[in-house]
Design a protein around this motif. Structure first.
Motif, PDB file in Angstrom:
ATOM      1  N   GLN A 184      31.441  42.655  44.789  1.00 17.34           N
ATOM      2  CA  GLN A 184      31.474  42.950  43.362  1.00 17.34           C
ATOM      3  C   GLN A 184      30.100  42.671  42.776  1.00 17.34           C
ATOM      4  O   GLN A 184      29.389  41.778  43.216  1.00 17.34           O
ATOM      5  CB  GLN A 184      32.510  42.092  42.640  1.00 17.34           C
ATOM      6  N   ASN A 185      29.736  43.494  41.777  1.00 18.29           N
ATOM      7  CA  ASN A 185      28.498  43.273  41.012  1.00 18.29           C
ATOM      8  C   ASN A 185      27.287  43.216  41.923  1.00 18.29           C
ATOM      9  O   ASN A 185      26.509  42.266  41.909  1.00 18.29           O
ATOM     10  CB  ASN A 185      28.594  41.981  40.194  1.00 18.29           C
ATOM     11  N   ASN A 186      27.133  44.218  42.809  1.00 19.09           N
ATOM     12  CA  ASN A 186      25.945  44.281  43.651  1.00 19.09           C
ATOM     13  C   ASN A 186      25.585  45.739  43.842  1.00 19.09           C
ATOM     14  O   ASN A 186      26.330  46.638  43.503  1.00 19.09           O
ATOM     15  CB  ASN A 186      26.169  43.593  44.998  1.00 19.09           C
ATOM     16  N   ASP A 187      24.387  45.977  44.443  1.00 17.93           N
ATOM     17  CA  ASP A 187      23.901  47.341  44.587  1.00 17.93           C
ATOM     18  C   ASP A 187      24.092  47.892  45.987  1.00 17.93           C
ATOM     19  O   ASP A 187      23.448  48.855  46.378  1.00 17.93           O
ATOM     20  CB  ASP A 187      22.415  47.406  44.219  1.00 17.93           C
ATOM     21  N   THR A 188      24.994  47.310  46.782  1.00 22.85           N
ATOM     22  CA  THR A 188      25.238  47.828  48.118  1.00 22.85           C
ATOM     23  C   THR A 188      26.277  48.934  48.073  1.00 22.85           C
ATOM     24  O   THR A 188      27.014  49.079  47.109  1.00 22.85           O
ATOM     25  CB  THR A 188      25.722  46.710  49.059  1.00 22.85           C
ATOM     26  N   MET A 189      26.348  49.716  49.153  1.00 17.46           N
ATOM     27  CA  MET A 189      27.343  50.783  49.266  1.00 17.46           C
ATOM     28  C   MET A 189      28.653  50.172  49.739  1.00 17.46           C
ATOM     29  O   MET A 189      28.777  49.756  50.889  1.00 17.46           O
ATOM     30  CB  MET A 189      26.859  51.849  50.264  1.00 17.46           C
ATOM     31  N   ASN A 190      29.643  50.067  48.840  1.00 15.28           N
ATOM     32  CA  ASN A 190      30.910  49.423  49.159  1.00 15.28           C
ATOM     33  C   ASN A 190      31.911  50.408  49.752  1.00 15.28           C
ATOM     34  O   ASN A 190      31.731  51.617  49.715  1.00 15.28           O
ATOM     35  CB  ASN A 190      31.509  48.784  47.901  1.00 15.28           C
ATOM     36  N   ARG A 191      33.010  49.851  50.282  1.00 12.42           N
ATOM     37  CA  ARG A 191      34.119  50.668  50.737  1.00 12.42           C
ATOM     38  C   ARG A 191      34.862  51.256  49.534  1.00 12.42           C
ATOM     39  O   ARG A 191      34.680  50.815  48.408  1.00 12.42           O
ATOM     40  CB  ARG A 191      35.109  49.828  51.561  1.00 12.42           C
ATOM     41  N   ALA A 192      35.731  52.209  49.812  1.00 14.30           N
ATOM     42  CA  ALA A 192      36.587  52.744  48.758  1.00 14.30           C
ATOM     43  C   ALA A 192      37.594  51.686  48.317  1.00 14.30           C
ATOM     44  O   ALA A 192      37.962  50.800  49.081  1.00 14.30           O
ATOM     45  CB  ALA A 192      37.325  53.997  49.263  1.00 14.30           C
ATOM     46  N   ASP A 193      38.037  51.778  47.041  1.00 20.08           N
ATOM     47  CA  ASP A 193      38.939  50.765  46.489  1.00 20.08           C
ATOM     48  C   ASP A 193      40.231  50.648  47.280  1.00 20.08           C
ATOM     49  O   ASP A 193      40.775  49.558  47.451  1.00 20.08           O
ATOM     50  CB  ASP A 193      39.252  51.092  45.019  1.00 20.08           C
ATOM     51  N   GLN A 230      40.675  50.871  50.374  1.00 21.52           N
ATOM     52  CA  GLN A 230      40.489  50.106  51.594  1.00 21.52           C
ATOM     53  C   GLN A 230      40.342  48.623  51.310  1.00 21.52           C
ATOM     54  O   GLN A 230      40.628  47.798  52.171  1.00 21.52           O
ATOM     55  CB  GLN A 230      39.239  50.597  52.337  1.00 21.52           C
ATOM     56  N   CYS A 231      39.906  48.274  50.100  1.00 25.98           N
ATOM     57  CA  CYS A 231      39.680  46.879  49.763  1.00 25.98           C
ATOM     58  C   CYS A 231      40.897  46.224  49.120  1.00 25.98           C
ATOM     59  O   CYS A 231      41.040  45.007  49.150  1.00 25.98           O
ATOM     60  CB  CYS A 231      38.484  46.761  48.811  1.00 25.98           C
ATOM     61  N   GLY A 232      41.788  47.017  48.515  1.00 25.76           N
ATOM     62  CA  GLY A 232      42.916  46.427  47.796  1.00 25.76           C
ATOM     63  C   GLY A 232      42.510  46.055  46.388  1.00 25.76           C
ATOM     64  O   GLY A 232      41.341  46.126  45.998  1.00 25.76           O
ATOM     65  N   ASN A 233      43.467  45.645  45.577  1.00 27.56           N
ATOM     66  CA  ASN A 233      43.223  45.321  44.174  1.00 27.56           C
ATOM     67  C   ASN A 233      43.512  43.856  43.888  1.00 27.56           C
ATOM     68  O   ASN A 233      44.143  43.506  42.902  1.00 27.56           O
ATOM     69  CB  ASN A 233      44.087  46.205  43.271  1.00 27.56           C
ATOM     70  N   SER A 234      43.041  42.985  44.822  1.00 24.47           N
ATOM     71  CA  SER A 234      43.313  41.564  44.651  1.00 24.47           C
ATOM     72  C   SER A 234      42.618  40.982  43.440  1.00 24.47           C
ATOM     73  O   SER A 234      43.007  39.952  42.911  1.00 24.47           O
ATOM     74  CB  SER A 234      42.857  40.799  45.904  1.00 24.47           C
ATOM     75  N   THR A 235      41.522  41.696  43.006  1.00 29.11           N
ATOM     76  CA  THR A 235      40.801  41.169  41.850  1.00 29.11           C
ATOM     77  C   THR A 235      41.609  41.255  40.570  1.00 29.11           C
ATOM     78  O   THR A 235      41.276  40.630  39.571  1.00 29.11           O
ATOM     79  CB  THR A 235      39.485  41.938  41.670  1.00 29.11           C
ATOM     80  N   ASP A 236      42.684  42.074  40.609  1.00 25.11           N
ATOM     81  CA  ASP A 236      43.507  42.192  39.398  1.00 25.11           C
ATOM     82  C   ASP A 236      44.533  41.075  39.271  1.00 25.11           C
ATOM     83  O   ASP A 236      45.204  40.962  38.240  1.00 25.11           O
ATOM     84  CB  ASP A 236      44.250  43.524  39.397  1.00 25.11           C
ATOM     85  N   ALA A 237      44.676  40.262  40.363  1.00 23.14           N
ATOM     86  CA  ALA A 237      45.702  39.219  40.337  1.00 23.14           C
ATOM     87  C   ALA A 237      45.388  38.193  39.273  1.00 23.14           C
ATOM     88  O   ALA A 237      44.268  37.768  39.085  1.00 23.14           O
ATOM     89  CB  ALA A 237      45.782  38.532  41.702  1.00 23.14           C
ATOM     90  N   GLY A 238      46.372  37.756  38.632  1.00 24.11           N
ATOM     91  CA  GLY A 238      46.215  36.696  37.651  1.00 24.11           C
ATOM     92  C   GLY A 238      45.926  37.188  36.253  1.00 24.11           C
ATOM     93  O   GLY A 238      45.891  36.401  35.320  1.00 24.11           O
TER      94      GLY A 238
END
Length: 506
Positions: free
Chosen positions: A99-108, A110-118
Motif C-alpha cells: 500500500q502507498n508505494n510506487d511498485t507494480m502491485n498484484r490485482a486486488d 489476488q490480494c484480497g480485501n483484508s484492508t477493509d476489515a474493521g
C-alpha cells in the motif's frame, strides 16, 4: 550463521511471513526470495534508515547494513515497504500487495480485501450516539411485516413436513429424488476428437525430460514453467497448470482444450512451436509443451546483460521479425490470434538471435480468471466490459493491445531502457517528450550503441507514435506497420570501421 552473505531461495514455493531474525545476519549482502508465496509485512521500522547511527533502533531487515541486493518480487507481501530499504542499490518489490508505494502491485482480487476489515467497527461514534439513532416508522413496519412472513413460511414448512411423514408411514408417499444442480442440468459435452491433431505427451516422458520436474525456470500462483530436454535432443518449456482437481470442471477442461487447439494452429518461423500437451488423471495434471529457444529473452539481452550484445542492425532485424509474426497472427490467421501479454520478456531468442514469441501468460489466465465472466483489458487504451460482450469486439481490442505493446518494444530496442524500472522514469512518459520533436529523436538512442542508422531511427520513432496512440481505433494494423518498416528500415551494416566491428558481432 552470521557469516552468511547470500541467500537465494527464489521460486521455492515458500510460504508464511518473513522472519525478523533475518536481521541478525549482519554480513548478509544479497537476499533473493522472489516467486514464492510469502505473506505478511516486511519486518523493519518505517522510520529506520540504512544510515542510522543507532543500531539498537533498527529492527528486522533494517539491521542489514551491508545489504546491497534484495528481491522480494512476486509474493503476497502487504503493508508498506520499510523506508530503510529505499537506500539499497538493487531493490525489486513488484508483484506484491503493498500500500502507498510506487511498485507494480498484484490485482486486488489476488490480494484480497483484508484492508477493509474493521471499518464497520469504527462506524460508532466516541460517545456511542450512533447506536441510539431512532429508526423511522416505515422501517419499523417493514421489519414487522418481514418477521410475520418468515414465521408464516416456517409454519407452512412444518405442516408440510408433518404431512410427508404421515404419507410415508401410510405407504402413499412418492419416492424422494435429489434435485439436480444448475451445472448438472447444463451438461458440458467435450468432444474427444477435439485434440486429435495435437500430439499428446505422457507425464512420465515430461518428468524424465525435466529432471523429475525440478528444473523450474518460472513460477506464479497459476502456473509453473519447467525447462527440459526431450530424448531427441529438443529443448522444451513445459507450462503446468497449478489448479486442484476440484477446480477443474468440465467448463475449465473445455476451455483448456480449445486454447490448446488455438495455439497449436500457429505456424510461423518467429512463433515458438507447440510440441504437444499432457493430460493426466493420476496425479491430476494439465500441461502444454513448447519448443524453447536457448538464448534467453529479449528483455534479458537489453536490460540484464552487461555490455552491448545487440548492435543496431541486429535490433532492426529483431523489430522486423516481430512485426512480421504479428502481421501473421493479426491478418493472415482467421480468426485473428492475439497475444495475451506481449512484452520483451515474452520474446525468446535463438542462437542466431532470431526472435520467437511464446504466450506463457495465456495459460496463467486460464487458471486465474473466472471463466464465466466477460471482459478485456487494453494496453494503453483502458477498456472494460460488463455483461455479454461481442467476441469480435474483444478480439479487436486484444489485437490493438498487441499493437500498443509492439510500440513499447520498439522503444526498448532503440533506447535500451526497460518499460518499467525503479531506477529510471516510466519509459513512455520519458519518450513522449522526445517523440514530439523529430530533432530530438537522437536523445532516445541507447548510449551503448556505437552507430545508428538515422533514417531507420526516424521511421521507428514515427511508427512508435502510431502504435502508442491513446485511442485504440486510431492505431494502424500490423499489415500497414510491417509494410512501413520493411520499406524504410535498413538492416545492413554500413562500410565503416565501427560497422565492420558490429558486423563481426552480428
Amino acid at each position: 550463521m552470521q557469516n552468511i552473505s547470500t541467500i537465494d531461495l527464489h521460486a521455492n514455493r515458500l510460504s508464511g511471513a518473513l522472519p525478523p531474525e533475518l536481521g541478525k545476519l549482519t554480513n548478509l549482502k544479497e537476499l533473493r526470495l522472489s516467486n514464492n508465496s510469502l505473506t505478511g509485512t516486511i519486518p523493519g521500522s518505517n522510520s529506520s534508515t540504512m544510515v542510522s547511527t543507532k543500531k539498537e533502533d533498527q529492527v528486522g531487515l533494517c539491521q542489514l547494513a551491508q545489504l546491497t541486493d534484495i528481491d522480494l518480487s512476486n509474493n503476497l507481501l502487504a503493508g508498506s515497504i520499510p523506508a530503510c530499504l529505499n537506500h539499497i542499490q538493487r531493490s525489486r518489490m513488484a508483484g506484491n500487495c503493498f500500500q502507498n508505494n510506487d511498485t507494480m502491485n498484484r490485482a486486488d482480487w489476488q490480494c484480497g480485501n483484508s484492508t477493509d476489515a474493521g471499518k464497520d467497527n469504527n462506524s460508532i461514534g466516541e460517545d456511542g450516539q450512533r447506536g441510539r439513532v431512532i429508526q423511522p416508522l416505515w422501517l419499523l413496519i417493514v421489519e414487522v411485516v418481514t418477521g410475520v412472513s418468515v414465521l408464516s413460511i416456517l409454519t407452512l414448512c412444518a405442516i408440510a413436513g408433518l404431512r410427508r411423514r404421515k404419507d410415508r408411514s401410510s405407504g402413499r408417499g412418492v419416492p424422494w429424488t435429489r434435485a439436480l444442480s444448475w451445472k448438472e442440468n447444463n451438461v458440458i459435452s467435450i468432444d474427444d476428437d477435439l485434440l486429435a491433431n495435437v500430439p499428446k505427451i505422457s507425464r512420465q516422458e515430461l518428468a524424465e525430460a525435466c529432471e523429475d520436474f525440478s528444473n523450474i525456470i518460472g513460477s506464479s500462483h497459476e502456473t509453473v514453467v519447467y525447462k527440459g530436454t526431450m530424448k531427441d535432443g529438443r529443448e522444451i518449456a513445459v507450462v503446468s497448470m497449478s489448479a486442484p482437481v476440484h477446480y477443474w470442471t468440465n467448463y475449465v477442461e473445455l476451455y483448456f482444450q480449445k486454447e490448446v487447439v488455438e495455439v497449436a494452429r500457429l505456424s510461423h518461423e518467429n512463433a515458438a512451436k507447440m510440441v504437444g500437451y499432457c493430460k493426466s488423471s493420476d496425479p491430476f495434471s494439465r500441461m502444454v509443451v513448447f519448443e524453447y529457444p536457448p538464448n534467453g529473452t529479449l528483455y534479458e539481452h537489453l536490460h540484464d546483460v552487461e555490455g552491448c550484445q545487440l548492435s543496431w542492425p541486429r535490433r532492426m532485424k529483431i523489430a522486423l521479425s516481430i512485426a512480421r509474426v504479428l502481421r501473421y497472427l493479426h491478418t493472415e490467421l482467421q480468426p485473428p490470434f492475439a497475444m495475451a501479454a506481449l512484452a520483451s520478456s515474452s520474446i525468446y531468442l535463438t542462437e542466431d538471435f532470431s526472435p520467437k514469441i511464446i504466450d506463457f501468460e495465456r495459460w496463467r489466465g486460464l487458471v486465474g480468471k473466472p471463466l464465466l465472466s466477460s471482459g478485456c483489458v487494453v494496453n494503453g487504451g483502458g477498456g472494460h466490459s460488463n455483461g455479454v460482450v461481442d467476441s469480435r469486439h474483444v478480439r479487436f481490442m486484444d489485437v490493438q493491445a498487441n499493437t500498443f505493446a509492439f510500440g513499447v518494444i520498439l522503444l526498448e530496442l532503440i533506447s535500451g531502457r526497460a518499460s518499467l524500472s525503479k531506477d529510471t522514469d516510466d519509459l513512455l512518459e520519458w519518450a513522449r517528450k522526445h517523440l514530439e520533436q523529430p530533432g530530438e529523436f537522437g536523445k532516445l538512442v541507447d548510449p551503448k550503441l556505437k552507430s545508428v542508422g538515422q533514417e531507420s531511427l526516424g521511421i521507428i520513432c514515427n511508427v512508435v507514435n502510431l502504435c502508442i496512440d491513446a485511442e485504440p481505433s486510431r492505431r494502424p494494423s500490423m499489415n500497414m506497420i510491417g509494410a512501413i518498416l520493411e520499406e524504410g528500415v535498413d538492416t545492413s551494416v554500413r562500410d565503416s570501421s565501427l560497422a565492420w566491428a558490429e558486423a563481426a558481432i552480428s
